[in-house]
Design a protein around this motif. Structure first.
Motif, PDB file in Angstrom:
ATOM      1  N   VAL A 239     -15.776 -34.121 -32.914  1.00 30.76           N
ATOM      2  CA  VAL A 239     -14.950 -33.682 -34.034  1.00 30.76           C
ATOM      3  C   VAL A 239     -15.034 -34.702 -35.167  1.00 30.76           C
ATOM      4  O   VAL A 239     -15.260 -35.886 -34.953  1.00 30.76           O
TER       5      VAL A 239
ATOM      6  N   GLN B  77     -16.511 -33.786 -28.085  1.00 33.38           N
ATOM      7  CA  GLN B  77     -16.746 -32.598 -28.914  1.00 33.38           C
ATOM      8  C   GLN B  77     -17.363 -32.949 -30.260  1.00 33.38           C
ATOM      9  O   GLN B  77     -17.828 -32.062 -30.980  1.00 33.38           O
TER      10      GLN B  77
ATOM     11  N   LYS C 123     -11.833 -36.288 -25.057  1.00 34.30           N
ATOM     12  CA  LYS C 123     -12.280 -34.910 -25.318  1.00 34.30           C
ATOM     13  C   LYS C 123     -12.742 -34.750 -26.763  1.00 34.30           C
ATOM     14  O   LYS C 123     -13.777 -34.119 -27.033  1.00 34.30           O
ATOM     15  N   ALA C 124     -11.993 -35.313 -27.704  1.00 38.61           N
ATOM     16  CA  ALA C 124     -12.348 -35.192 -29.118  1.00 38.61           C
ATOM     17  C   ALA C 124     -13.682 -35.859 -29.408  1.00 38.61           C
ATOM     18  O   ALA C 124     -14.520 -35.322 -30.152  1.00 38.61           O
TER      19      ALA C 124
ATOM     20  N   ARG D 148      -9.445 -36.231 -36.034  1.00 41.27           N
ATOM     21  CA  ARG D 148      -8.451 -35.746 -35.089  1.00 41.27           C
ATOM     22  C   ARG D 148      -7.221 -36.653 -35.115  1.00 41.27           C
ATOM     23  O   ARG D 148      -7.331 -37.870 -34.917  1.00 41.27           O
TER      24      ARG D 148
END
Length: 263
Positions: free
Chosen positions: A223, A221, A217-218, A226
């Motif tokens: 990011v 996205q 998921k990270a 994390r």
């Protein structure tokens, strides 16, 4: 630009066990194609075949990230066979205790740097120019919470993972204008072959599959940074801002057994 999952490709080093293997399985479940890089190709192929993955959705390439020519060859073979990856995960790494008072540990320190730092750079390098030209892509560096502060017995590992963090941060600034994202993941204690022999407490120990879910998921996205699990993010935040005199007092009271393991 939105691509169908079946057309997306992820390139993962250190894929034969632990975090790399869990990430590969997670991407496959989402319909991605995967390029798996490992030193133990036969073991990787046997495991992948046992998962019942669709033929043509995965391929295995042999390389030790310390061997720059080998990882470059694996990257070239991947592009020729499967295409240019959308995501490259530099996951291969080792954790080895280092005693800097011992001359025989200097080669150990070099091995740590060659694998965790030079290996990461060698993994990214073959794809950067092509990703810039294409205008999109994601590079993922797997660091560690050990990058935050130096811990007794782990001078090499802490230094290597700190270098990973800084290298990824530098690349992020260099590549942002070209549409290429750089994600830094900092795992805490993850239940893998790398951590199983540990004889000391491992707070917030997380299963590799759970880590892979959150990392997937990270990465999706995009990011910048994390820490996984989030509880270790709180701990590392406190450590980052802890006064040096207090950190020195706490760290100096800790006794860590020397470990020598390769993932």
């Amino acid at each position: 630009m939105t691509l169908d999952a079946s057309s997306r490709l992820v390139f993962i080093t250190g894929a034969s066990s632990g975090i790399g293997q869990a990430l590969a399985a997670r991407y496959l479940r989402e319909g991605w194609r995967v390029a798996l890089v490992a030193r133990r190709v036969a073991d990787m192929q046997q495991w992948a075949s046992s998962q019942g993955w669709p033929a043509g959705q995965w391929a295995v390439y042999e390389a030790d990230v310390r061997d720059e020519a080998a990882i470059a060859s694996a990257a070239q073979a991947c592009v020729a066979t499967q295409g240019l990856p959308d995501v490259v995960v530099a996951n291969a790494g080792i954790s080895i205790g280092v005693d800097l008072s011992l001359a025989e540990d200097l080669p150990v320190l070099r091995d740590l740097m060659d694998t965790n730092v030079i290996g990461l750079a060698a993994t990214f390098q073959p794809f950067i120019a092509s990703m810039k030209l294409r205008g999109h892509g994601t590079l993922v560096g797997v660091a560690s919470v050990a990058a935050i502060r130096g811990m007794p017995g782990h001078a090499g590992y802490c230094a290597a993972k700190a270098a990973v963090v800084q290298m990824c941060e530098t690349l992020r600034g260099e590549l942002r204008a070209h549409g290429v994202r750089v994600v830094t993941l900092a795992p805490g204690y993850i239940d893998t072959p790398l951590t199983k022999p540990n004889q000391y407490p491992m707070p917030f120990l997380m299963k590799a599959d759970t880590f892979a879910d959150q990392a997937f998921k990270a990465i999706g996205q995009g990011v910048r940074w994390r820490v996984i699990p989030w509880q270790m993010g709180v701990v590392t935040g406190l450590l980052r801002w802890m006064p040096r005199w207090l950190f020195d007092a706490i760290a100096g009271s800790q006794q860590h057994r020397k470990k020598q393991r390769r993932q």
